[in-house]
Motif scaffolding. Structure first.
Motif, PDB file in Angstrom:
ATOM      1  N   THR A 113     101.553  24.576 -22.448  1.00  0.00           N
ATOM      2  CA  THR A 113     100.683  24.091 -23.336  1.00  0.00           C
ATOM      3  C   THR A 113     100.128  22.840 -23.685  1.00  0.00           C
ATOM      4  O   THR A 113     100.673  22.067 -24.098  1.00  0.00           O
ATOM      5  N   CYS A 145      96.483  21.473 -24.936  1.00  0.00           N
ATOM      6  CA  CYS A 145      95.093  21.635 -24.815  1.00  0.00           C
ATOM      7  C   CYS A 145      95.036  22.495 -23.650  1.00  0.00           C
ATOM      8  O   CYS A 145      94.112  22.614 -22.949  1.00  0.00           O
ATOM      9  N   GLY A 146      96.091  22.978 -23.288  1.00  0.00           N
ATOM     10  CA  GLY A 146      96.173  23.789 -22.213  1.00  0.00           C
ATOM     11  C   GLY A 146      97.299  23.741 -21.346  1.00  0.00           C
ATOM     12  O   GLY A 146      97.680  24.601 -20.914  1.00  0.00           O
ATOM     13  N   ASN A 153      84.890  22.513 -21.926  1.00  0.00           N
ATOM     14  CA  ASN A 153      84.324  21.208 -21.565  1.00  0.00           C
ATOM     15  C   ASN A 153      83.127  21.434 -20.639  1.00  0.00           C
ATOM     16  O   ASN A 153      83.274  21.989 -19.562  1.00  0.00           O
ATOM     17  N   CYS A 186      97.992  28.861 -27.477  1.00  0.00           N
ATOM     18  CA  CYS A 186      96.603  28.595 -27.078  1.00  0.00           C
ATOM     19  C   CYS A 186      95.608  29.389 -27.929  1.00  0.00           C
ATOM     20  O   CYS A 186      94.429  29.035 -28.013  1.00  0.00           O
ATOM     21  N   CYS A 226      92.946  28.247 -30.596  1.00  0.00           N
ATOM     22  CA  CYS A 226      91.692  27.610 -30.183  1.00  0.00           C
ATOM     23  C   CYS A 226      90.988  28.343 -29.047  1.00  0.00           C
ATOM     24  O   CYS A 226      89.855  28.014 -28.712  1.00  0.00           O
ATOM     25  N   HIS A 227      91.656  29.305 -28.417  1.00  0.00           N
ATOM     26  CA  HIS A 227      91.030  30.023 -27.302  1.00  0.00           C
ATOM     27  C   HIS A 227      91.080  31.540 -27.497  1.00  0.00           C
ATOM     28  O   HIS A 227      90.678  32.293 -26.601  1.00  0.00           O
ATOM     29  N   TYR A 254      81.446  21.689 -29.179  1.00  0.00           N
ATOM     30  CA  TYR A 254      81.143  22.401 -27.920  1.00  0.00           C
ATOM     31  C   TYR A 254      80.152  23.526 -28.165  1.00  0.00           C
ATOM     32  O   TYR A 254      80.512  24.707 -28.154  1.00  0.00           O
TER      33      TYR A 254
HETATM   34  C1  HEC Z   1      93.842  22.599 -30.852  1.00  0.00           C
HETATM   35  C2  HEC Z   1      92.990  23.460 -30.092  1.00  0.00           C
HETATM   36  C3  HEC Z   1      93.436  23.844 -28.706  1.00  0.00           C
HETATM   37  C4  HEC Z   1      94.591  24.486 -28.348  1.00  0.00           C
HETATM   38  C5  HEC Z   1      95.743  24.929 -29.232  1.00  0.00           C
HETATM   39  C6  HEC Z   1      94.495  24.687 -26.927  1.00  0.00           C
HETATM   40  N1  HEC Z   1      93.315  24.192 -26.452  1.00  0.00           N
HETATM   41 FE1  HEC Z   1      92.635  24.272 -24.524  1.00  0.00          FE
HETATM   42  N2  HEC Z   1      91.054  23.172 -25.027  1.00  0.00           N
HETATM   43  C7  HEC Z   1      90.765  22.725 -26.293  1.00  0.00           C
HETATM   44  C8  HEC Z   1      89.636  21.832 -26.229  1.00  0.00           C
HETATM   45  C9  HEC Z   1      88.991  21.115 -27.398  1.00  0.00           C
HETATM   46  C10 HEC Z   1      89.273  21.747 -24.874  1.00  0.00           C
HETATM   47  C11 HEC Z   1      88.162  20.910 -24.249  1.00  0.00           C
HETATM   48  C12 HEC Z   1      88.752  19.551 -23.900  1.00  0.00           C
HETATM   49  C13 HEC Z   1      87.761  18.657 -23.246  1.00  0.00           C
HETATM   50  O1  HEC Z   1      86.727  18.367 -23.866  1.00  0.00           O
HETATM   51  O2  HEC Z   1      88.008  18.257 -22.095  1.00  0.00           O
HETATM   52  C14 HEC Z   1      90.194  22.597 -24.152  1.00  0.00           C
HETATM   53  C15 HEC Z   1      90.122  22.771 -22.795  1.00  0.00           C
HETATM   54  C16 HEC Z   1      91.006  23.531 -22.074  1.00  0.00           C
HETATM   55  C17 HEC Z   1      90.950  23.705 -20.637  1.00  0.00           C
HETATM   56  C18 HEC Z   1      89.964  23.054 -19.663  1.00  0.00           C
HETATM   57  C19 HEC Z   1      88.919  24.001 -19.179  1.00  0.00           C
HETATM   58  C20 HEC Z   1      87.821  24.252 -20.188  1.00  0.00           C
HETATM   59  O3  HEC Z   1      87.778  25.373 -20.727  1.00  0.00           O
HETATM   60  O4  HEC Z   1      87.038  23.336 -20.472  1.00  0.00           O
HETATM   61  C21 HEC Z   1      91.973  24.524 -20.322  1.00  0.00           C
HETATM   62  C22 HEC Z   1      92.332  25.026 -18.930  1.00  0.00           C
HETATM   63  C23 HEC Z   1      92.674  24.838 -21.546  1.00  0.00           C
HETATM   64  N3  HEC Z   1      92.054  24.227 -22.596  1.00  0.00           N
HETATM   65  C24 HEC Z   1      93.787  25.641 -21.614  1.00  0.00           C
HETATM   66  C25 HEC Z   1      94.562  25.774 -22.773  1.00  0.00           C
HETATM   67  C26 HEC Z   1      95.834  26.463 -22.796  1.00  0.00           C
HETATM   68  C27 HEC Z   1      96.470  27.148 -21.612  1.00  0.00           C
HETATM   69  C28 HEC Z   1      96.319  26.344 -24.070  1.00  0.00           C
HETATM   70  C29 HEC Z   1      97.646  26.790 -24.605  1.00  0.00           C
HETATM   71  C30 HEC Z   1      98.795  26.412 -23.844  1.00  0.00           C
HETATM   72  C31 HEC Z   1      95.336  25.591 -24.840  1.00  0.00           C
HETATM   73  N4  HEC Z   1      94.285  25.271 -24.010  1.00  0.00           N
HETATM   74  C32 HEC Z   1      95.465  25.299 -26.181  1.00  0.00           C
HETATM   75  C33 HEC Z   1      91.407  23.060 -27.447  1.00  0.00           C
HETATM   76  C34 HEC Z   1      92.641  23.663 -27.511  1.00  0.00           C
END
Ligand code: HEC
Length: 215
Positions: free
Chosen positions: A15, A17-18, A118, A170, A173-174, A190
């Protein structure tokens, strides 16, 4: 494409932002089921030339560096201000951290998805879409995304991708059931966001690591 998939036995990182990576410091002793991955045990030796096994090890170290850093940042931000605050951090810091890790490791790292958030870095190119589709096909047959990786050298360019599974954290936010605050923030930051509607265990995307080879 003469693909051969590298089963990178890293346990599902988790985890930030991913990404994930519960064992950022212990890359080497995960079970490896493909001979291509059978590289020297300790990862951090920089790869020389076209030694593919060494490049794969270096790429895995690069993935772990980014995954681990993002995980720490995300956890801290979630604790401090919840998902909306964490969104700000992901928005500004995730691309910066990817740049810093790329410079430090000497390999270009980014994250891509078939449904990216993104709008610049997150969109997959044709080659990456093919690999992501391949990961999806394998997942459909029951394979665990946490173990999926693939490496290939194309036109003197080393390319490595490692699947990123969707974890419970995740979903704030996803996922499918976002809070109104998160939805509002996503709309603001976004407007083209495609990265919602995921369920736990889905393939969220992949790390991409690229290095130009000189010889
Ligand atoms: C707090 C909110 C939040 C959480 C919780 C979160 N994300 Fe994200 N995620 C974002 C945002 C905002 C971006 C865009 C970041 C950027 O601008 O590069 C992003 C981008 C990504 C991307 C890059 C590809 C894309 O879609 O642009 C991946 C892969 C990703 N997240 C995976 C995950 C995973 C796996 C988890 C859990 C383990 C997770 N994220 C949890 C907010 C979140």
């Amino acid at each position: 494409m003469n693909k051969y998939v590298l089963m990178v036995g890293l346990a599902a990182l988790l985890t930030a932002c991913g990404e994930k990576s519960e064992q950022a410091a212990a890359p080497a002793d995960a079970p490896k089921t493909a001979q291509q991955v059978a590289a020297p045990a300790a990862a951090p030796t920089p790869a020389q030339g076209n030694d593919k096994a060494a490049l794969v090890e270096q790429a895995k170290g690069t993935v772990q560096a980014l995954g681990g850093t993002l995980k720490g940042e995300l956890e801290a931000a979630m604790k401090a201000g919840g998902p909306v605050e964490a969104m700000n951090i992901c928005h500004t810091k995730a691309p910066e951290i990817a740049k810093a890790v790329s410079a430090e490791k000497g390999m270009e790292i980014s994250r891509v998805s078939l449904k990216n958030r993104n709008p610049e870095m997150g969109a997959a190119n044709e080659w990456q879409v093919a690999v992501l589709n391949d990961f999806e096909a394998k997942k459909a047959t029951g394979e665990d995304p946490a173990t999926m990786a693939y490496a290939e050298v194309v036109d003197k360019e080393f390319r490595f991708m490692k699947a990123i599974p969707t974890g419970a954290v995740c979903l704030k936010c996803h996922g499918t059931d976002l809070s109104p605050e998160v939805t509002a923030k996503l709309t603001e930051l976004y407007p083209q966001d495609k990265a919602t509607g995921y369920k736990e265990g889905d393939l969220r995307g992949a790390f991409v690591v690229v290095k130009q080879l000189t010889q």
